[in-house]
Design a protein around this motif. Structure first.
Motif, short mmCIF file in Angstrom:
data_model
loop_
_atom_site.label_atom_id
_atom_site.label_comp_id
_atom_site.label_asym_id
_atom_site.label_seq_id
_atom_site.Cartn_x
_atom_site.Cartn_y
_atom_site.Cartn_z
N ARG A 5 0.57 -1.62 0.20
CA ARG A 5 0.08 0.08 0.17
C ARG A 5 1.29 1.33 0.04
O ARG A 5 1.56 1.28 1.15
CB ARG A 5 -0.39 0.54 1.18
N CYS A 6 0.85 2.55 -1.14
CA CYS A 6 1.33 3.00 -1.36
C CYS A 6 0.24 4.32 -0.82
O CYS A 6 -0.75 4.91 -1.62
CB CYS A 6 2.23 3.57 -2.72
N ILE A 7 1.41 5.70 -0.76
CA ILE A 7 0.33 6.30 -0.28
C ILE A 7 1.28 8.05 -0.87
O ILE A 7 2.62 7.99 -0.63
CB ILE A 7 -0.08 7.22 1.15
N VAL A 8 0.27 8.95 -1.49
CA VAL A 8 0.79 9.16 -2.50
C VAL A 8 0.50 10.62 -1.67
O VAL A 8 -0.94 11.70 -1.51
CB VAL A 8 1.24 9.84 -3.58
N ILE A 9 1.20 12.53 -0.82
CA ILE A 9 1.02 12.96 -0.35
C ILE A 9 0.59 14.06 -1.33
O ILE A 9 1.84 14.58 -1.58
CB ILE A 9 1.63 13.69 0.93
N SER A 10 -0.46 15.00 -1.03
CA SER A 10 -0.90 15.94 -2.62
C SER A 10 -1.46 17.02 -1.61
O SER A 10 -1.57 17.38 -0.54
CB SER A 10 -1.74 15.37 -3.03
N GLY A 11 -0.83 18.32 -1.93
CA GLY A 11 -2.21 19.50 -1.18
C GLY A 11 -1.08 20.81 -1.37
O GLY A 11 0.76 20.54 -1.07
N TYR A 12 -1.49 21.57 -1.13
CA TYR A 12 -0.48 23.10 -0.40
C TYR A 12 0.36 23.03 -2.02
O TYR A 12 1.73 24.06 -1.34
CB TYR A 12 -0.08 22.98 0.31
N HIS A 35 -4.34 13.91 0.04
CA HIS A 35 -4.34 15.61 0.59
C HIS A 35 -3.40 15.45 1.70
O HIS A 35 -4.11 15.14 2.75
CB HIS A 35 -5.53 15.92 0.44
N ILE A 36 -3.01 16.11 2.70
CA ILE A 36 -2.36 16.60 3.62
C ILE A 36 -3.79 16.45 4.87
O ILE A 36 -3.84 16.53 5.58
CB ILE A 36 -1.35 17.47 3.99
N SER A 37 -4.47 17.41 4.26
CA SER A 37 -5.89 17.67 5.10
C SER A 37 -5.95 16.63 5.57
O SER A 37 -7.03 16.71 6.77
CB SER A 37 -6.72 18.73 4.64
#
Length: 273
Positions: A5-12, A35-37
């Protein structure tokens, strides 16, 4: 069979999350762009993933310096539903032996968070930084890279050379003092170095070293080899048609950058699942 399971952080201000997610998918991972939120409001948790990806972009407009505001958000922010510091999730993620990759702005974030180079000197947490290119301009070009064969970095095992694009204005790697550089070199944490295409040796010559990084360093890992940050963009070279000379050269179908993601997924399957 369990999936990686991979997570890619987005946002800002991130702008490379789709390419990074696609790289994880091509390498065999199950991936979510989060999204980091969603982390801050407790809708998602790093605990549920094996591979954390910080993509490139311009976090918060780089207004306080590249990724500085984002580093403060990660270090001092708290999860709204539980009150747990967000940074505790990162530290737990690391202690559980999982992998973190930061590219460009993501590399800047990892360094300014103090999780790279990961050496623990008593007098400082942030031992290195990334600052303005010596050229005084944004650099958008392809670079030749040489890999340290003795590095513990799990992402680059079996690789010798890479050719990848850079696109940054603050990519010059600097250290707090010579002791930090010595420790990085002696522990083989300088995973990638900018090289001259003719000599294939590390270089300070512009434009082959596009930013003036000390000791020609383009990417570093922590002593475990599981945390890796680099200025060049592996997610921007996933297929031979990404190469600037793809119509003139015989190239392998897979781009060089995909190998880093293959290595990450393989490591997780063999050591974590």
């Amino acid at each position: 069979m369990k999936k990686v399971r991979c997570i890619v952080i987005s946002g800002y201000g991130t702008n490379c999350e789709v390419e990074m997610a696609y790289a994880c998918k091509l390498a065999g991972g199950e991936v979510e762009i989060v999204h980091i939120s969603e982390l801050i409001y407790g809708e998602k948790s790093l605990d549920n993933y094996h591979f954390l990806n910080f993509p490139g972009g311009f976090l918060d407009g780089d207004d306080l310096g590249a990724a500085k505001a984002a580093a403060n958000r990660w270090r001092f922010g708290k999860i709204k539903t539980t009150g747990e510091p967000l940074f505790d999730q990162i530290m737990r993620f690391i202690k559980e032996g999982k992998l973190i990759l930061g590219v460009c702005n993501g590399f800047q974030l990892m360094v300014k968070l103090g999780i790279l180079p990961g050496l623990r000197f008593q007098y400082a947490l942030q031992l290195a930084s990334l600052t303005y290119n010596d050229s005084g301009r944004f650099e958008d070009r392809w670079v030749f890279l040489k890999l340290d064969p003795n590095t513990p970095c799990v992402f680059t095992q079996g690789l010798d050379k890479l050719y990848l694009p850079v696109r940054h204005g603050e990519g010059k790697f600097v250290v707090q003092d010579e002791n930090v550089l010595t420790a990085i070199e002696n522990n083989h944490l300088a995973v990638l170095k900018y090289t001259h295409p003719e000599t294939e040796q590390p270089t300070m010559e512009y434009p082959f070293n596009p930013n003036g990084s000390i000791s020609a360093i383009a990417g570093i890992c922590d002593p475990s080899g599981r945390l890796f940050g680099l200025m060049p963009h592996p997610e921007a070279f996933l297929h031979f048609t990404n190469h600037p000379h793809w119509t003139r050269e015989q190239l392998s179908e897979e781009g060089m950058g995909l190998a880093l993601f293959h290595n990450a997924i393989t490591y997780i399957k063999q050591n974590i699942l």
